[in-house]
Design an enzyme around this catalytic site. Structure first.
Site, PDB file in Angstrom:
ATOM      1  N   ALA A  61       0.889  -1.201   0.029  1.00  0.00           N
ATOM      2  CA  ALA A  61      -0.057   0.208  -0.036  1.00  0.00           C
ATOM      3  C   ALA A  61       0.958   1.215   0.114  1.00  0.00           C
ATOM      4  O   ALA A  61       1.988   1.305   0.551  1.00  0.00           O
ATOM      5  CB  ALA A  61      -0.952  -0.231   1.214  1.00  0.00           C
ATOM      6  N   GLY A 102       0.731  -5.644  -0.090  1.00  0.00           N
ATOM      7  CA  GLY A 102      -0.212  -5.538  -1.137  1.00  0.00           C
ATOM      8  C   GLY A 102       0.352  -5.979  -2.451  1.00  0.00           C
ATOM      9  O   GLY A 102      -0.052  -6.475  -3.361  1.00  0.00           O
ATOM     10  N   GLU A 125       1.761  -6.995   7.314  1.00  0.00           N
ATOM     11  CA  GLU A 125       0.599  -6.133   7.923  1.00  0.00           C
ATOM     12  C   GLU A 125       0.457  -6.362   9.329  1.00  0.00           C
ATOM     13  O   GLU A 125       0.139  -5.586  10.325  1.00  0.00           O
ATOM     14  CB  GLU A 125      -0.638  -6.670   7.194  1.00  0.00           C
TER      15      GLU A 125
END
Length: 698
Positions: A61, A102, A125
């Site tokens: 991200a 991502g 994450e």
């Protein structure tokens, strides 16, 4: 900040191009989806290669979009992955350098994956208090197997691509490239251009032969290792779901629900705050990012004691030659022996290879003569914490060091401007306050003197990254950011003893809150005589500042802590276990009686809030005075140097979560306590103003 499109022969190449790590921001997602559609509409194109420009495939991200509408704007990452999966022509990911978060989830949506050796692969994450949110928990177990995938997901640490490619039965990578990864991917794309049906990770199965037992074991493990964080346990739930759902879309929906619910937890908010705060700490408001830096190719350290040796190891670890200077050969010999012992312990534990150890020691030289360090680019003084001693060192350094050398002091409390005044080059003088053990602790307080050059600051901040420290800039004041605040924390701990608490009750309360160590165990570890010396100075300089006398009485008994085998606690020789001391409790009770104080029952909540809010109030003064440029810098000091619980995000962030109005109200109650210091609990002007306006520090 987009993605480029070109056609090479019969293969369309889409290149993510959003520096520095090709974050999957809105413009990049949109351009990538458009590129896939364009390639599918071009009859001359038979296959598609997706890669990243520069030094990454994709780091995931785009952090610049966190919390903004763009982060969720369509095509979001889930939609983009669906576009890739639904492509009528094969999409080959050409993965190199960095493939994380991502970026890895996008690669898992491609039909094929060609990877360069040395690529860092991760789903990190969990380090932000989240589960992967775009299919990572559903697709990775399908290509790597449940156990390997779950380990990667709950740890969040990068793994080298060649390690993963060597796993038996893995389906993550179709080819480990030799040579240029893009060329390898182009060749592979031509090979598979006409192969149908197109393989999809979503069609693979994720199974574990002893699923129920394994997932229960995994839950027990993460509960023990990450008791204050909900995300690792939710990662286990999501991967288990991948093994139980017949339809991957059900698993993706489950994962997304977990992702969204975790996003709202205080732990996730604290971790995200820390993530951004660490990056913000390196930015100094009036020092532009393009400020010229000085070359640091040779470092000298004055003093071979615990601090000097630890400081030296940081630079040796980074491949920078170090010369240690001492006044006596015996001190040098002891210091070098300690450095060797530290490295040998790492070798024994398998954390350091023998050849690396030898390379580092080869970079180390020693001397008893200042003339031998005159050509160093940076010299760090780590001598006794007394201004007269510092004066002798800096006067000599001013005479012998080459022009342009940076002169740094490791002082933890002394006035850096006075130290700079001992030289004719105050623009070259800066504080570099390392924390003990200096080769382990992440924090580096960079103390900016009134005349410290901007190029010196820029150089030291850049160097901190090279030696893997989190650097925070502090202005000049007694104790800088960290020690100035900890003094108020320690004062409150002392008052609590006088009012009825015991050292073990105070320590247990804040350790339950999440501190690595309570104030009394911390005093025993650091040495209670250090605080005693500071208080003696305070009694002369600030006679109006109140302290509990219990700490002085302890030191008068010779109980300096672990180094003397007795402090606030008793210690068995060779062990660090803190054993409650009846002698200390008797001393506290006697002192309490002399003050005429009837002990009262004190709740753990009061203990925690008096200690933590003392940090908050002093921190607010530090920000208001410009000693720290922002509240998040204060948080970084406490998260990386003082054992403040990470899941609370630092003292200023914790105050924000409680509501500054509530913090001020609590402080007003503390001010009414006749045995406390009422004047201290007057809210700092910044805190009072923000509370009145309904605002927060961060």
């Amino acid at each position: 900040m987009t993605a480029s499109y070109e056609v090479r022969g019969q293969v369309a190449v889409i290149t993510l191009n959003n520096p520095p790590v090709n974050g999957l921001g809105y413009e990049t997602r949109k351009a990538t989806a458009e590129g896939i559609e364009r390639a599918n509409n071009d009859a001359a194109v038979k296959a598609i290669v997706l890669t990243g420009a520069g030094k990454a495939f994709s780091g995931g991200a785009d952090i610049r979009e966190f919390g903004s509408p763009k982060a969720l704007a369509e095509p979001n990452l889930l939609s983009l992955i669906k576009v890739v999966e639904n492509s009528g022509k094969p999409v080959v990911a050409a993965i190199h350098s960095v493939c994380m978060g991502g970026g890895l989830e996008l690669a898992l949506g491609c039909h094929y994956r060609v990877v360069a050796p040395g690529t860092q692969v991760a789903l990190p994450e969990v380090k932000l208090g989240l589960v992967p949110g775009a299919g990572g928990t559903q697709r990775l177990p399908r290509v790597l197997g449940v156990e390997v995938a779950l380990n990667m997901i709950v740890k969040g640490d990068p793994v080298k691509s060649e390690q993963l490619a060597a796993l038996p039965g893995q389906k993550l990578f179709d080819q480990l490239a030799e040579g240029d990864v893009l060329e390898a991917a182009l060749a592979y794309a031509q090979q598979v251009a006409d192969v149908r049906p197109l393989p999809l990770v979503r069609n693979l199965k994720a199974r574990h032969p002893e699923g129920d037992a394994y997932f229960q074991f995994a839950r027990n493990t993460v509960k023990a290792m990450a008791k204050n964080f909900p995300a690792p346990a939710r990662c286990v739930d999501c991967v288990e779901q991948a093994t139980k759902t017949r339809n991957i879309d059900d698993g993706l929906a489950y994962e997304r629900e977990a992702f969204i619910s975790l996003m709202m937890t205080p732990e996730c908010k604290a971790l995200r705050h820390a993530f951004f705060a660490e990056r913000a700490a390196s930015k100094i408001p009036d020092v532009p990012e393009d400020t010229p830096q000085r070359k640091i190719e040779q470092v000298a350290v004055i003093g071979a004691g615990t601090m000097g040796g630890g400081i030296s190891m940081n630079f040796l670890n980074a491949g920078i030659p170090v010369t240690i200077l001492e006044t006596k050969q015996e001190a040098l010999d002891r210091g070098i022996a300690t450095i060797r012992k530290n490295y040998e312990a790492q070798v024994k534990k398998g954390k350091l290879k023998q050849d690396k150890y030898e390379q580092r020691m080869a970079l180390l030289t020693t001397t008893l003569d200042y003339a031998d360090i005159k050509n160093a680019d940076l010299v760090i003084e780590a001598v006794f914490e007394e201004l007269g001693v510092k004066e002798k060192v800096f006067t000599t350094l001013d005479e012998v060091m080459k022009p342009g050398a940076i002169l740094a002091s490791n002082t933890s409390t002394l006035d850096v401007d006075k130290i700079a005044g001992f030289t004719k080059r105050p623009q070259d003088v800066v504080g570099m306050h390392f924390f003990s053990p200096a080769n382990v602790m992440k924090l580096l307080e960079v103390v900016r003197g009134a005349k410290t050059g901007k190029d010196v600051l820029a150089t030291v901040m850049s160097l901190a990254k090279k030696i893997k420290k989190t650097a925070v800039v502090s202005g000049v004041c007694d104790g800088f950011i960290g020690n100035r605040m900890i003094e108020q924390y320690s004062r409150q701990a002392g008052f609590l003893l006088e009012e009825g608490a015991t050292p073990q009750q105070v320590d247990k309360a804040v350790e339950k809150f999440g501190f690595a160590m309570g104030p009394f165990r911390m005093g025993d570890l650091a040495g209670n005589d250090i605080g005693w010396a500071i208080r003696k100075r305070r009694y002369q300089e600030k006679p109006d500042m109140r302290y509990s006398k219990t700490a002085d009485l302890l030191c008068e008994m010779g109980r300096y802590g672990q180094k003397t085998g007795a402090g606030w606690y008793d210690y068995v020789p060779g062990k660090r276990d803190a054993i409650p001391s009846s002698v200390v409790n008797e001393m506290i009770e006697k002192h309490r009686a002399e003050l005429g104080i009837t002990p009262r029952k004190i709740s753990d909540e009061e203990i925690v809030h008096r200690l933590v809010y003392s940090l908050v109030n002093e921190g607010a003064k530090i920000v208001e005075e410009g000693i720290a440029s922002k509240a998040s810098d204060v948080d970084m000091v406490y998260l990386t140097g003082y054992g403040f619980p990470l899941h609370r995000g630092g003292p200023m962030n914790y105050a924000d979560t409680q509501g500054l109005f509530n913090v001020v109200q609590t402080m007003k109650r503390f001010a009414k306590n006749p045995h406390d210091d009422a004047s201290f609990w007057e809210p700092a002007p910044l805190l009072a103003r923000l509370a009145a306006e309904g605002k927060s520090f961060n």
